[in-house]
Design a protein around this motif. Sequence first.
Motif, PDB file in Angstrom:
ATOM      1  N   HIS A  21      40.684  37.732  48.576  1.00 25.76           N
ATOM      2  CA  HIS A  21      40.454  36.744  47.528  1.00 25.76           C
ATOM      3  C   HIS A  21      41.145  37.230  46.252  1.00 25.76           C
ATOM      4  O   HIS A  21      41.153  38.432  45.965  1.00 25.76           O
ATOM      5  N   ALA A  22      41.691  36.283  45.510  1.00 29.00           N
ATOM      6  CA  ALA A  22      42.409  36.653  44.290  1.00 29.00           C
ATOM      7  C   ALA A  22      41.509  36.712  43.068  1.00 29.00           C
ATOM      8  O   ALA A  22      41.915  37.209  42.024  1.00 29.00           O
ATOM      9  N   LEU A  23      40.282  36.224  43.177  1.00 23.61           N
ATOM     10  CA  LEU A  23      39.406  36.110  42.017  1.00 23.61           C
ATOM     11  C   LEU A  23      38.028  36.665  42.365  1.00 23.61           C
ATOM     12  O   LEU A  23      37.359  36.155  43.259  1.00 23.61           O
ATOM     13  N   GLN A  24      37.620  37.692  41.649  1.00 21.25           N
ATOM     14  CA  GLN A  24      36.329  38.330  41.916  1.00 21.25           C
ATOM     15  C   GLN A  24      35.227  37.874  40.977  1.00 21.25           C
ATOM     16  O   GLN A  24      34.044  38.102  41.247  1.00 21.25           O
ATOM     17  N   GLU A  25      35.599  37.241  39.877  1.00 20.04           N
ATOM     18  CA  GLU A  25      34.595  36.796  38.908  1.00 20.04           C
ATOM     19  C   GLU A  25      35.179  35.680  38.065  1.00 20.04           C
ATOM     20  O   GLU A  25      36.357  35.692  37.711  1.00 20.04           O
ATOM     21  N   LEU A  26      34.353  34.689  37.760  1.00 20.35           N
ATOM     22  CA  LEU A  26      34.762  33.590  36.898  1.00 20.35           C
ATOM     23  C   LEU A  26      34.323  33.846  35.468  1.00 20.35           C
ATOM     24  O   LEU A  26      33.242  34.396  35.218  1.00 20.35           O
ATOM     25  N   GLU A  27      35.169  33.461  34.525  1.00 25.16           N
ATOM     26  CA  GLU A  27      34.853  33.598  33.115  1.00 25.16           C
ATOM     27  C   GLU A  27      34.874  32.233  32.440  1.00 25.16           C
ATOM     28  O   GLU A  27      35.602  31.339  32.900  1.00 25.16           O
TER      29      GLU A  27
END
Length: 554
Positions: A94-100
């Motif tokens: 996955h390219a994204l581990q957390e949303l901001e």
Amino acid sequence: MRKTYLLFIAFSLLLNTAGAHCVPHSYLQVRESVWCPDNGDGTYTNPVLYADYSDPDVCAVGEDYYLTASSFNCIPGLPILHSKDLVNWTIIGHALQELEPKEVFDKPQHGKGVWAPSIRYHNGEFYIYWGDPDLGIFMVKTKDPAGAWEKPVCIIPGKGMIDPCPLWDDDERCYLVNGWANSRCGFNSVLTVRELSKDGTKQIGQPRIVFDGGQVNHTSEGPKFYKRDGYYWIMNPAGGVAMGWQLAMRSKSPYGPYEWKRVMWQGKTDINGPHQGAWVHTAFGEDWFLHFNDKGAYGRVVYLQPVDWSSGWPMMGNHGEPYTKYRKPKSSSNTIVNPQESDEFNDGILGKQWQWHANYHQFYGMPTADGTMRLYTYDLPSLGEGQGVGSLWDAPNLLLQKATAPRFTATAKVRFASKEDNQYGGVVMMGRDYSALVIYRQGDTFLLQRHTCMGADEGKTETEQSLATLPPTDRDTIPYSPAIYLDLYLRMTVNDGLCTFSYSTDGKRFKDAGESFKMREGKWIGAKFGFVAECRNHKDSRGWLDVDWMRITK
């Protein structure tokens, strides 16, 4: 079980390197799956991904293909799938581990977050661009798509921009096309192009409207940007998700004007709304298009169509109508693989098929050294004084995966540990409507319950049905905060959109657990299934659900 798979794979590969005559079949089956598009005879059956990989985009690097898709509020986000032939896919990361902003996405934000990404390979690096309709256009990059990706950057802040796709021209200038979300900015159906810096990190030119779908091609969105034979090409869907079609547009300038043509539509097939996806030109000189098809509760699944350029336009499928079955793309690989489904939880890390409903927090749970996944009971948010607690729609700690076939059975071996009343854990089929089969602590015993909510997205409350009273299988003897335990097998059986629940104390004889439940999609995503561990009126110590394994079978 996983060790058996790995030994089988190693043995098969050893046979393959020893010579083709040693392999009993021309194709190596390396992972069992409840949906396999590869027919083993040089043909495939659509969809190639019977799972909710909505708004798919693909880039080709030599003989390798990399796919990403919308992930909205689910984390980890921006799944990365790999294939050698556009038919057989596996999840590599996955390219994204957390949303901001973190304080926003630490809570479920259904339907928000990552919309319609594009993936491109440029100068030795992989780039993914996506639109957050509330925040702006974001980009993340890496040199290894299966490894860590850099921290995302917002390249254009602002509301309403969605579905971005970059194009690096022959002179290294970079252009970006995007659509617009009427729900955020008050207009849609138009596509705009602007220039970015050569490194693709910031806007240096102002947007221009290059296409207005108007009444004829209303709901034009999801554009992908290409260049071929001196033309700039934008390929995009129009007409809406359920009943739309695919457009191709060409111009001698990135800023237009563009002439357009419909290149795929439903026609006489049962494949409704075939659009939004990725054109791929392969190392073998072939052209293909991957697109989604709306399957209701299952979400938007991925189809593969051949592309014919002989008319000067990319006609897709069978003269514009999508194929259900066709020959496979040319490839040097004959290995059959499928996205991960079952999980033995033996590796100390979660399988790549799992996602949370919001940013992950370690309080939600962690793998254990004993080969289990432990989920701690989470305090459901209060609806206000005297109004009780919210439904699972408000729970960020749901551990879920996509439904991967029209029919399958998911069986889990679990141990539930509870330290106080009102703690519960089990399995759930989640969507705008949901139903869960849970073990609920009441006094010195456990209740087996079904928790069901119709209209969870509208704030409706759960109904509860107690099905059985089950005595603990073990209990603590320590004086402080002792736990009682229950070992159980929980099962969900899916059959064309209906989910039935059952349970067993020995893993052999299963008893029905309430009425069947009609699956329903979530907000822009398909129904997902997995695990829940919650509590109400939490006072002291958390309970937990230890999942030994979940096995997905036909």
